[in-house]
Design an enzyme around this catalytic site. Sequence first.
Site, mmCIF file in Angstrom:
data_model
loop_
_atom_site.group_PDB
_atom_site.id
_atom_site.type_symbol
_atom_site.label_atom_id
_atom_site.label_comp_id
_atom_site.label_asym_id
_atom_site.label_seq_id
_atom_site.Cartn_x
_atom_site.Cartn_y
_atom_site.Cartn_z
ATOM 1 N N PRO A 125 -0.662 -116.595 -54.045
ATOM 2 C CA PRO A 125 -0.633 -115.130 -54.144
ATOM 3 C C PRO A 125 0.739 -114.501 -54.382
ATOM 4 O O PRO A 125 1.288 -113.798 -53.529
ATOM 5 C CB PRO A 125 -1.233 -114.698 -52.812
ATOM 6 C CG PRO A 125 -0.849 -115.790 -51.866
ATOM 7 C CD PRO A 125 -0.890 -117.053 -52.675
ATOM 8 N N CYS A 126 1.270 -114.702 -55.575
ATOM 9 C CA CYS A 126 2.553 -114.094 -55.931
ATOM 10 C C CYS A 126 2.462 -112.569 -55.960
ATOM 11 O O CYS A 126 3.482 -111.887 -55.831
ATOM 12 C CB CYS A 126 3.059 -114.644 -57.257
ATOM 13 S SG CYS A 126 1.883 -114.542 -58.609
ATOM 14 N N HIS A 127 1.256 -112.039 -56.079
ATOM 15 C CA HIS A 127 1.080 -110.580 -56.077
ATOM 16 C C HIS A 127 1.395 -109.972 -54.710
ATOM 17 O O HIS A 127 1.605 -108.772 -54.610
ATOM 18 C CB HIS A 127 -0.349 -110.206 -56.501
ATOM 19 C CG HIS A 127 -1.413 -110.736 -55.602
ATOM 20 N ND1 HIS A 127 -1.884 -112.039 -55.700
ATOM 21 C CD2 HIS A 127 -2.095 -110.164 -54.573
ATOM 22 C CE1 HIS A 127 -2.813 -112.226 -54.786
ATOM 23 N NE2 HIS A 127 -2.961 -111.103 -54.085
#
Length: 165
Positions: A125-127
């Site tokens: 989850p780079c977001h």
Amino acid sequence: MIEYRTVDSPIGLLTLAGRDPVLTNLRMVDQTYEPSRTGWTENPRAFAGAVEQLGAYFAGELTEFDIELDLRGSEFQRRVWRALQTIPYGETRSYGEIAEQIGAPGAARAVGLANGHNPIAIVVPCHRVIGASGKLTGYGGGLDRKQTLLALERRHSPASLTLFD
């Protein structure tokens, strides 16, 4: 042989790739960086488990993925990507906090670069990584998608639910 499959989602078309069932790549089709598909073979039935989990995620029914991943990058990048996977659903961390977590204080910019090279969006989850001020910053899929993913998670986060929901 690398297989790939493209599926529709609430944030647009997603391409999943790897050696089914092991995922090496998940990207938005129109993302700023698109890997070469040389030698890839399209298989519209590949990654059925991952596609099912993505559907549950977008429906707000899944908060943690159980997908086998093959994350390829430098040792530093892999440390960052592993740290991203520890950010709880519905929460965010700053680049500096991730740098501290991996034992590289002061390396927020390097964390940002590693975050930008994450090959498996959403699942890794780079977001969930934001600027120190709380501002949304860079996302390969576009800030509108980043905002959509974070809003989805906030809406369905266990922390946001009350006894009477």
